[in-house]
Design a protein around this motif. Structure first.
Motif, PDB file in Angstrom:
ATOM      1  N   GLY A 184      -6.840  -4.494  -8.225  1.00  0.00           N
ATOM      2  CA  GLY A 184      -7.537  -4.549  -9.593  1.00  0.00           C
ATOM      3  C   GLY A 184      -7.424  -3.392 -10.678  1.00  0.00           C
ATOM      4  N   LYS A 185      -7.899  -3.377 -11.559  1.00  0.00           N
ATOM      5  CA  LYS A 185      -8.011  -2.207 -12.429  1.00  0.00           C
ATOM      6  C   LYS A 185      -8.931  -1.264 -11.988  1.00  0.00           C
ATOM      7  CE  LYS A 185      -7.012  -4.570 -16.846  1.00  0.00           C
ATOM      8  NZ  LYS A 185      -7.351  -4.886 -18.095  1.00  0.00           N
ATOM      9  N   ASN A 186      -9.885  -1.411 -11.054  1.00  0.00           N
ATOM     10  CA  ASN A 186     -11.001  -0.385 -10.640  1.00  0.00           C
ATOM     11  C   ASN A 186     -10.444  -0.162  -9.316  1.00  0.00           C
ATOM     12  OD1 ASN A 186     -12.915   1.015  -9.816  1.00  0.00           O
ATOM     13  ND2 ASN A 186     -14.567  -0.492 -10.278  1.00  0.00           N
ATOM     14  N   LEU A 187      -9.453   0.972  -9.139  1.00  0.00           N
ATOM     15  CA  LEU A 187      -9.051   1.514  -7.763  1.00  0.00           C
ATOM     16  C   LEU A 187     -10.327   1.484  -6.691  1.00  0.00           C
ATOM     17  CD1 LEU A 187      -7.196   2.743  -5.654  1.00  0.00           C
ATOM     18  CD2 LEU A 187      -7.615   5.292  -6.928  1.00  0.00           C
ATOM     19  N   LEU A 188     -11.469   2.002  -6.970  1.00  0.00           N
ATOM     20  CA  LEU A 188     -12.530   2.569  -5.984  1.00  0.00           C
ATOM     21  C   LEU A 188     -13.432   1.257  -5.846  1.00  0.00           C
ATOM     22  CD1 LEU A 188     -12.951   6.309  -7.049  1.00  0.00           C
ATOM     23  CD2 LEU A 188     -11.483   5.082  -5.403  1.00  0.00           C
ATOM     24  N   GLY A 189     -13.747   0.537  -6.683  1.00  0.00           N
ATOM     25  CA  GLY A 189     -14.553  -0.618  -6.275  1.00  0.00           C
ATOM     26  C   GLY A 189     -16.054  -0.417  -6.217  1.00  0.00           C
ATOM     27  N   THR A 190     -16.417   0.718  -5.150  1.00  0.00           N
ATOM     28  CA  THR A 190     -17.820   0.923  -4.843  1.00  0.00           C
ATOM     29  C   THR A 190     -18.062   2.356  -5.319  1.00  0.00           C
ATOM     30  OG1 THR A 190     -17.308   1.221  -2.568  1.00  0.00           O
ATOM     31  CG2 THR A 190     -17.859  -0.952  -3.390  1.00  0.00           C
ATOM     32  N   PRO A 191     -19.438   2.610  -5.245  1.00  0.00           N
ATOM     33  CA  PRO A 191     -19.527   4.177  -5.364  1.00  0.00           C
ATOM     34  C   PRO A 191     -19.204   4.908  -4.281  1.00  0.00           C
ATOM     35  CG  PRO A 191     -21.462   2.932  -5.983  1.00  0.00           C
ATOM     36  CD  PRO A 191     -20.519   1.906  -5.485  1.00  0.00           C
ATOM     37  N   ASP A 192     -19.158   4.282  -3.036  1.00  0.00           N
ATOM     38  CA  ASP A 192     -18.841   5.238  -1.866  1.00  0.00           C
ATOM     39  C   ASP A 192     -17.511   5.033  -1.555  1.00  0.00           C
ATOM     40  OD1 ASP A 192     -21.653   5.478  -1.268  1.00  0.00           O
ATOM     41  OD2 ASP A 192     -21.834   3.500   0.064  1.00  0.00           O
ATOM     42  N   ALA A 193     -16.683   4.465  -2.383  1.00  0.00           N
ATOM     43  CA  ALA A 193     -14.971   4.346  -2.225  1.00  0.00           C
ATOM     44  C   ALA A 193     -14.325   5.692  -2.541  1.00  0.00           C
ATOM     45  CB  ALA A 193     -14.695   3.222  -3.087  1.00  0.00           C
ATOM     46  N   ALA A 194     -15.120   6.476  -3.348  1.00  0.00           N
ATOM     47  CA  ALA A 194     -14.356   7.757  -3.725  1.00  0.00           C
ATOM     48  C   ALA A 194     -14.114   8.668  -2.520  1.00  0.00           C
ATOM     49  CB  ALA A 194     -14.828   8.388  -4.602  1.00  0.00           C
ATOM     50  N   ALA A 195     -15.386   8.767  -1.727  1.00  0.00           N
ATOM     51  CA  ALA A 195     -15.740   9.631  -0.532  1.00  0.00           C
ATOM     52  C   ALA A 195     -14.806   8.889   0.659  1.00  0.00           C
ATOM     53  CB  ALA A 195     -17.180   9.644  -0.175  1.00  0.00           C
ATOM     54  N   ALA A 196     -14.877   7.653   0.739  1.00  0.00           N
ATOM     55  CA  ALA A 196     -13.740   6.868   1.841  1.00  0.00           C
ATOM     56  C   ALA A 196     -12.577   7.250   1.409  1.00  0.00           C
ATOM     57  CB  ALA A 196     -14.299   5.111   1.778  1.00  0.00           C
ATOM     58  N   LEU A 197     -12.139   7.183   0.266  1.00  0.00           N
ATOM     59  CA  LEU A 197     -10.645   7.704  -0.056  1.00  0.00           C
ATOM     60  C   LEU A 197     -10.358   8.904   0.231  1.00  0.00           C
ATOM     61  CD1 LEU A 197      -8.023   6.385  -1.239  1.00  0.00           C
ATOM     62  CD2 LEU A 197      -8.895   7.005  -3.244  1.00  0.00           C
ATOM     63  N   ALA A 235       0.494  12.373   8.205  1.00  0.00           N
ATOM     64  CA  ALA A 235       0.914  11.056   7.654  1.00  0.00           C
ATOM     65  C   ALA A 235       1.116  11.268   6.185  1.00  0.00           C
ATOM     66  CB  ALA A 235       0.067  10.015   8.076  1.00  0.00           C
ATOM     67  N   GLU A 236       2.038  10.471   5.633  1.00  0.00           N
ATOM     68  CA  GLU A 236       2.279  10.318   4.422  1.00  0.00           C
ATOM     69  C   GLU A 236       1.432   9.054   3.855  1.00  0.00           C
ATOM     70  OE1 GLU A 236       5.654   8.391   1.436  1.00  0.00           O
ATOM     71  OE2 GLU A 236       6.331   9.939   2.777  1.00  0.00           O
ATOM     72  N   MET A 237       0.337   9.447   2.678  1.00  0.00           N
ATOM     73  CA  MET A 237      -0.560   8.322   2.251  1.00  0.00           C
ATOM     74  C   MET A 237       0.024   8.030   0.903  1.00  0.00           C
ATOM     75  SD  MET A 237      -4.284   7.935   2.431  1.00  0.00           S
ATOM     76  CE  MET A 237      -5.175   6.532   1.417  1.00  0.00           C
ATOM     77  N   ASN A 238       0.143   6.688   0.615  1.00  0.00           N
ATOM     78  CA  ASN A 238       0.521   6.242  -0.818  1.00  0.00           C
ATOM     79  C   ASN A 238      -0.457   5.188  -1.090  1.00  0.00           C
ATOM     80  OD1 ASN A 238       3.249   7.451  -1.185  1.00  0.00           O
ATOM     81  ND2 ASN A 238       3.339   6.641   0.627  1.00  0.00           N
ATOM     82  N   ILE A 239      -0.751   5.395  -2.567  1.00  0.00           N
ATOM     83  CA  ILE A 239      -1.535   3.997  -3.328  1.00  0.00           C
ATOM     84  C   ILE A 239      -0.629   3.748  -3.989  1.00  0.00           C
ATOM     85  CG2 ILE A 239      -3.627   3.536  -4.602  1.00  0.00           C
ATOM     86  CD1 ILE A 239      -4.795   6.229  -3.541  1.00  0.00           C
ATOM     87  N   LEU A 240      -0.538   2.101  -3.801  1.00  0.00           N
ATOM     88  CA  LEU A 240       0.284   1.177  -4.931  1.00  0.00           C
ATOM     89  C   LEU A 240      -0.906   0.542  -5.722  1.00  0.00           C
ATOM     90  CD1 LEU A 240       3.072  -0.186  -2.501  1.00  0.00           C
ATOM     91  CD2 LEU A 240       3.068   2.029  -4.082  1.00  0.00           C
ATOM     92  N   TYR A 241      -0.457   0.480  -7.135  1.00  0.00           N
ATOM     93  CA  TYR A 241      -1.096  -0.459  -7.865  1.00  0.00           C
ATOM     94  C   TYR A 241      -0.446  -1.862  -8.156  1.00  0.00           C
ATOM     95  CZ  TYR A 241      -3.483   3.933  -8.569  1.00  0.00           C
ATOM     96  OH  TYR A 241      -4.363   4.931  -8.331  1.00  0.00           O
ATOM     97  N   GLU A 242      -0.799  -2.719  -7.792  1.00  0.00           N
ATOM     98  CA  GLU A 242      -0.061  -4.198  -7.764  1.00  0.00           C
ATOM     99  C   GLU A 242      -0.925  -5.172  -8.023  1.00  0.00           C
ATOM    100  OE1 GLU A 242       3.380  -4.597  -7.622  1.00  0.00           O
ATOM    101  OE2 GLU A 242       3.885  -2.309  -7.183  1.00  0.00           O
ATOM    102  N   SER A 243      -0.687  -6.598  -8.458  1.00  0.00           N
ATOM    103  CA  SER A 243      -1.220  -7.498  -8.592  1.00  0.00           C
ATOM    104  C   SER A 243      -1.199  -8.260  -7.264  1.00  0.00           C
ATOM    105  CB  SER A 243      -0.939  -8.409  -9.870  1.00  0.00           C
ATOM    106  OG  SER A 243       0.394  -8.436 -10.025  1.00  0.00           O
ATOM    107  N   ASN A 244      -0.201  -8.196  -6.573  1.00  0.00           N
ATOM    108  CA  ASN A 244      -0.020  -8.859  -5.381  1.00  0.00           C
ATOM    109  C   ASN A 244       0.363  -7.879  -4.255  1.00  0.00           C
ATOM    110  OD1 ASN A 244       1.115 -10.481  -3.361  1.00  0.00           O
ATOM    111  ND2 ASN A 244       1.975 -12.000  -4.761  1.00  0.00           N
ATOM    112  N   ALA A 245      -0.783  -7.947  -3.584  1.00  0.00           N
ATOM    113  CA  ALA A 245      -0.771  -6.998  -2.229  1.00  0.00           C
ATOM    114  C   ALA A 245       0.259  -7.508  -1.331  1.00  0.00           C
ATOM    115  CB  ALA A 245      -2.018  -6.950  -1.629  1.00  0.00           C
ATOM    116  N   LEU A 246       0.138  -8.503  -1.088  1.00  0.00           N
ATOM    117  CA  LEU A 246       1.295  -9.108   0.164  1.00  0.00           C
ATOM    118  C   LEU A 246       2.685  -8.573  -0.156  1.00  0.00           C
ATOM    119  CD1 LEU A 246      -0.179 -12.425   1.033  1.00  0.00           C
ATOM    120  CD2 LEU A 246      -0.047 -10.650   2.315  1.00  0.00           C
TER     121      LEU A 246
END
Length: 122
Positions: free
Chosen positions: A43-56, A68-79
Motif C-alpha cells: 500500500g501507500k502507507n509503509l508502516l500501517g500502524t503506530p508501532d510499525a516504525a519501532a518494529a521496522l 543480513a541484507e534487508m530490503n523493502i520493496l514497494y509493489e502492488s502484488n506481493a507474491l
C-alpha cells in the motif's frame, strides 16, 4: 551476472518476525549462504500502524546483527515481487511465518523449482 545463492526471510513490520530472522540465520549458517530479509509494502502507507516504525527499526537492527541484507520493496502484488526477488537472488530457501490465508501455496507455485519454502508455525 547471476547472484550467488542465498537464504531469504520474509517479514512484516512486526517485532515477532525476529524469530523468522533467527531461523533464517541458522539455515544460512548451516548452508554457508548469505541471508537476505525482505518486506514487501503493497500500500501507500509503509508502516500501517503506530508501532510499525519501532518494529521496522527492530527488524533492521536484528538483520544487521546477523549480517543480513534487508530490503523493502514497494509493489502492488506481493507474491510476484517475492517470487521475482527469490529468482533474481537465487534463493535456496524462503522462510515465512504461519500461513493463515493460502499465501504460501500461492507463493510456492511462483517460486523457482529448486527453492524450498519453509513456513514456521506460531
Amino acid at each position: 551476472m547471476k547472484n550467488p545463492p542465498c537464504i531469504l526471510v520474509l517479514v512484516t513490520v512486526q517485532k515477532e518476525c525476529s524469530r523468522l530472522i533467527q531461523r533464517g540465520k541458522a539455515i544460512s549458517d548451516e548452508q554457508n549462504l548469505p541471508l537476505h530479509v525482505l518486506h514487501v509494502a503493497t500500500g501507500k502507507n509503509l508502516l500501517g500502524t503506530p508501532d510499525a516504525a519501532a518494529a521496522l527499526n527492530h527488524l533492521f537492527s536484528l538483520a544487521h546483527e546477523v549480517d543480513a541484507e534487508m530490503n523493502i520493496l514497494y509493489e502492488s502484488n506481493a507474491l510476484s515481487a517475492i517470487a521475482r526477488y527469490a529468482k533474481e537472488h537465487s534463493a535456496q530457501v524462503v522462510v515465512t511465518g504461519p500461513d493463515k490465508s493460502g499465501f504460501s501455496s500461492q507463493l510456492e507455485a511462483l517460486l523457482p523449482e529448486k527453492t524450498t519454502l519453509l513456513c514456521l508455525e506460531e
